[in-house]
Design a protein around this motif. Structure first.
Motif, PDB file in Angstrom:
ATOM      1  N   ALA A 247       0.817  -1.215   0.000  1.00  0.00           N
ATOM      2  CA  ALA A 247       0.000   0.000   0.000  1.00  0.00           C
ATOM      3  C   ALA A 247       0.851   1.266   0.000  1.00  0.00           C
ATOM      4  N   LEU A 248       2.176   1.143  -0.072  1.00  0.00           N
ATOM      5  CA  LEU A 248       3.033   2.329  -0.093  1.00  0.00           C
ATOM      6  C   LEU A 248       2.804   3.154  -1.355  1.00  0.00           C
ATOM      7  N   PRO A 249       3.003   4.473  -1.284  1.00  0.00           N
ATOM      8  CA  PRO A 249       2.833   5.323  -2.462  1.00  0.00           C
ATOM      9  C   PRO A 249       3.764   4.899  -3.602  1.00  0.00           C
ATOM     10  N   ALA A 250       3.319   5.104  -4.820  1.00  0.00           N
ATOM     11  CA  ALA A 250       4.101   4.703  -5.997  1.00  0.00           C
ATOM     12  C   ALA A 250       5.500   5.315  -6.011  1.00  0.00           C
ATOM     13  N   PRO A 251       5.700   6.609  -5.654  1.00  0.00           N
ATOM     14  CA  PRO A 251       7.060   7.163  -5.664  1.00  0.00           C
ATOM     15  C   PRO A 251       7.999   6.443  -4.695  1.00  0.00           C
ATOM     16  N   VAL A 252       7.475   6.009  -3.540  1.00  0.00           N
ATOM     17  CA  VAL A 252       8.308   5.275  -2.586  1.00  0.00           C
ATOM     18  C   VAL A 252       8.683   3.915  -3.156  1.00  0.00           C
ATOM     19  N   GLN A 253       7.731   3.253  -3.771  1.00  0.00           N
ATOM     20  CA  GLN A 253       8.024   1.951  -4.374  1.00  0.00           C
ATOM     21  C   GLN A 253       9.051   2.081  -5.501  1.00  0.00           C
ATOM     22  N   GLU A 254       9.009   3.178  -6.233  1.00  0.00           N
ATOM     23  CA  GLU A 254       9.992   3.397  -7.296  1.00  0.00           C
ATOM     24  C   GLU A 254      11.388   3.578  -6.700  1.00  0.00           C
ATOM     25  N   ARG A 255      11.500   4.289  -5.574  1.00  0.00           N
ATOM     26  CA  ARG A 255      12.795   4.435  -4.908  1.00  0.00           C
ATOM     27  C   ARG A 255      13.311   3.085  -4.415  1.00  0.00           C
ATOM     28  N   LEU A 256      12.428   2.250  -3.900  1.00  0.00           N
ATOM     29  CA  LEU A 256      12.821   0.915  -3.458  1.00  0.00           C
ATOM     30  C   LEU A 256      13.358   0.091  -4.631  1.00  0.00           C
ATOM     31  N   ARG A 257      12.713   0.220  -5.778  1.00  0.00           N
ATOM     32  CA  ARG A 257      13.194  -0.499  -6.962  1.00  0.00           C
ATOM     33  C   ARG A 257      14.573   0.002  -7.372  1.00  0.00           C
ATOM     34  N   ASP A 258      14.780   1.313  -7.295  1.00  0.00           N
ATOM     35  CA  ASP A 258      16.073   1.882  -7.695  1.00  0.00           C
ATOM     36  C   ASP A 258      17.188   1.414  -6.765  1.00  0.00           C
ATOM     37  N   VAL A 259      16.962   1.480  -5.453  1.00  0.00           N
ATOM     38  CA  VAL A 259      17.976   1.031  -4.494  1.00  0.00           C
ATOM     39  C   VAL A 259      18.262  -0.459  -4.693  1.00  0.00           C
ATOM     40  N   SER A 260      17.224  -1.248  -4.869  1.00  0.00           N
ATOM     41  CA  SER A 260      17.389  -2.691  -5.064  1.00  0.00           C
ATOM     42  C   SER A 260      18.212  -2.987  -6.308  1.00  0.00           C
ATOM     43  N   SER A 261      17.950  -2.277  -7.375  1.00  0.00           N
ATOM     44  CA  SER A 261      18.679  -2.513  -8.628  1.00  0.00           C
ATOM     45  C   SER A 261      20.158  -2.187  -8.474  1.00  0.00           C
ATOM     46  N   ARG A 262      20.465  -1.068  -7.817  1.00  0.00           N
ATOM     47  CA  ARG A 262      21.867  -0.691  -7.640  1.00  0.00           C
ATOM     48  C   ARG A 262      22.615  -1.717  -6.781  1.00  0.00           C
ATOM     49  N   VAL A 263      21.964  -2.182  -5.717  1.00  0.00           N
ATOM     50  CA  VAL A 263      22.607  -3.133  -4.823  1.00  0.00           C
ATOM     51  C   VAL A 263      22.836  -4.467  -5.519  1.00  0.00           C
ATOM     52  N   MET A 264      21.837  -4.969  -6.242  1.00  0.00           N
ATOM     53  CA  MET A 264      21.987  -6.290  -6.861  1.00  0.00           C
ATOM     54  C   MET A 264      23.010  -6.265  -7.995  1.00  0.00           C
ATOM     55  N   ARG A 265      23.137  -5.140  -8.674  1.00  0.00           N
ATOM     56  CA  ARG A 265      24.212  -5.034  -9.678  1.00  0.00           C
ATOM     57  C   ARG A 265      25.575  -5.064  -9.000  1.00  0.00           C
ATOM     58  N   GLN A 266      25.690  -4.399  -7.845  1.00  0.00           N
ATOM     59  CA  GLN A 266      26.950  -4.417  -7.107  1.00  0.00           C
ATOM     60  C   GLN A 266      27.275  -5.825  -6.604  1.00  0.00           C
TER      61      GLN A 266
END
Length: 436
Positions: A247-266
């Motif tokens: 139920a989190l706002p879409a902008p927060v979920q987008e930030r979570l996706r961005d952080v997750s992507s950077r970490v998993m690439r690392q």
């Protein structure tokens, strides 16, 4: 089409039905590779488990098309070790270890993101261990490796710190010592030399809403396919339910996706699923990464099936077979779904466990639910393995519905019908973290 032989480390009866609901499941033959008890009970030996698994695989007369698993260590590390030997697909061993080893994981996260708590090692060998410099109370103490929050303690002062250290000292070898074998298989970076598997981590306590992000990496592309809310029992750190979608706002979920992507690439993962746990604080708009799991969550399989029409096991199987791992979106029977944890917060002896027929009757009468009872009748709760430090699980209840109110109503009906409970061994002894 010939059968595709998929060997599942720790294949259990609870997950077999959802594995059989993935697309093209009729072409898969699922084989149990070692039991859950072999993999998770007592202090495991990775070399012994590898030898047993290889003996079973070598004796198999058909093709070995995939080796997969959806549990934490040792399963998470056995998958790449066996895949390397038999030529099946998996991510690299070092990418798994960079997730599983909580201290190494923090070092990798710090290279690409700022969304993590202050942390440091605790010297368990010291006569009077102290918190790491710069890490303030309240904090969490946890082994670098553990099962299901086992030996993880929230502490708010030095007295609680010392009590937690004593319990971690006593139990850390169960998982930490076997992990030393895995670390020996890798070329470790300078910052990990001498750290080992029996290390205790201290992290400043996080606050806010808990959320889990599930995804996979396929041919170098990080894909997030779901975000779930994790809600605790009031005033505790023990999960009441996981609810999908978030139920989190879409902008927060987008930030979570961005952080997750950077970490998993690392981390360097590829060809595998992952699940990352976060805290989001609405008051400060801050995101903090709690931990990375190098596997999808089998706990969420029914939730994705209820909402999207396909369990998340599909991603794991597809990646292992070189197929398109994409999940459908919103094509299931329900708009929302939850996994509920029916817990007991004191030790006790379980009474009134219903048989399979009684459970099936409740599932039919309520509709859109699935129930797994954890203990056996007459079992002491303190005998259960892989429990958190503050509670015991009596049952898991999966519910699908049109909204949160319907999810809760179905859960309440199931719990009332099951009649599960435990006779307290020590009526006045609410759990305070002691392990018996």
């Amino acid at each position: 089409m010939p059968d595709i032989n998929v060997f599942v480390l720790g294949l259990d009866e609870a997950n077999l039905p959802t594995l059989q609901e993935v697309p093209e499941a009729e072409s898969y033959r699922f084989h149990r590779l070692l039991s859950v008890e072999e993999l998770q009970s007592g202090e495991v030996s990775v070399p012994d488990l590898l030898a047993r698994a290889r003996k079973q695989l070598d004796a198999f007369e058909g093709s070995i098309d995939a080796v997969v698993g959806y549990w934490d260590f040792p399963v998470s590390t056995l998958v790449p070790l066996l895949s390397r030997h038999y030529g099946t697909r998996s991510t690299s061993l070092d990418s798994v270890v960079k997730c599983e080893h909580k201290y190494w994981s923090r070092l990798e996260q710090a290279k690409v993101i700022d969304e993590y708590p202050r942390f440091g090692k605790v010297d368990l060998s010291a006569e009077d261990p102290r918190p790491p410099e710069g890490v303030r109370f309240p904090m969490w103490l946890k082994p670098a490796l553990s099962y299901s929050s086992e030996l993880a303690f929230g502490v708010k002062d030095m007295d609680e710190f010392r009590d937690a250290v004593a319990q971690i000292r006593e139990g850390i070898s169960r998982v930490g010592r076997p992990f030393e074998y895995v670390l020996d298989q890798l070329d470790l970076p300078p910052e990990m030399e001498g750290v080992g598997g029996q290390v205790c981590l201290a992290e400043e306590a996080l606050s806010g809403l808990q959320v889990a992000v599930e995804g996979y990496v396929h041919q170098g592309e990080v894909v997030i396919y779901g975000t779930l809310d994790s809600i605790n029992y009031p005033g505790t750190s023990s999960f009441l339910r996981h609810q999908y979608p978030s139920a989190l706002p879409a902008p927060v979920q987008e930030r979570l996706r961005d952080v997750s992507s950077r970490v998993m690439r690392q981390i360097g993962m590829d060809g595998a699923t992952f699940s990352i746990e976060y805290f989001y604080d609405p008051a400060t708009d801050a995101i903090n990464l709690l931990e990375i799991n190098p596997r999808h969550s089998q706990s969420h399989a029914e939730l994705f099936e209820f909402v999207d029409g396909v369990p998340n096991h599909h991603c794991m199987l597809s990646l292992a077979l070189g197929r398109d791992p994409r999940l459908p979106d919103g094509e299931g029977r329900y708009r929302t779904a939850a996994k509920w944890y029916h817990r007991w917060f004191t030790d006790g002896v379980v009474r009134g466990v219903p048989d399979a027929a009684a459970i099936e009757q409740v599932e039919r009468e309520v509709g859109g639910v699935r129930i797994d009872v954890v203990p056996q009748d007459g079992q002491a709760l303190s005998e259960l393995e892989q429990q958190d430090s503050y509670s015991y699980e009596l049952a898991h209840v999966f519910t699908g519905g049109r909204d949160e109110a319907e999810l809760r109503e179905k859960y309440d009906r199931c719990i009332a019908a099951l009649g599960l409970g435990a006779e307290d061994v020590r009526p006045d002894a609410a759990r305070t973290g002691e392990r018996r």
